[in-house]
Design a protein around this motif. Structure first.
Motif: not given
Length: 133
Positions: A16-18, A85-88, A97-98
């Protein structure tokens, strides 16, 4: 003599950070296969034409891909999808997250305008035989 440190520190899998928050990255699926990790876990993985990194597939991503592309994973090759990107929540912590989704429709090519005597005329578009005017 110097070297590129990213070569040795970059994760081979997309995290996700990518991805930039709010940005969709459109990619073309190069392959969909199962990979066995040193831990012994076998996980489905997507590889992309545009990226060096691969994407591991969890249940949520697989369900979305099947919904969009069907369940024949061989047919996924060459298909365009969007990564974003989404929050997980993982182990009680919220982190990026992706997620996978539909790629936006390809933008129609902008037709060049022909200017004659200060009057603009659009270039004619090509039509397929048998298509309505």
């Amino acid at each position: 003599m110097s070297f590129d440190t990213a070569k040795y520190t970059k994760n081979p899998f997309i995290k996700g950070d990518d991805l930039q928050e709010g940005e969709k990255v459109v990619v073309t699926i190069k392959s969909a296969e199962e990979v066995t990790f040193p831990s012994g876990d076998t996980v489905p993985v997507l590889e992309f034409l545009e990226l060096d990194q691969k994407l591991t597939l969890n249940k949520t991503r697989i369900k979305k891909l099947v919904e969009m592309l069907g369940d024949d994973t061989d047919a996924w090759t060459g298909q365009r999808i969007a990564l974003y990107q989404v929050d997980v929540t993982f182990q009680g912590k919220t982190m990026p997250g992706v997620a996978v989704g539909k790629a936006p429709a390809r933008a129609a090519k902008v037709r060049a305008a022909v200017v004659e005597d200060d009057v603009e005329f659009a270039q004619p578009t090509k039509r397929k035989a048998g298509s309505p005017l």
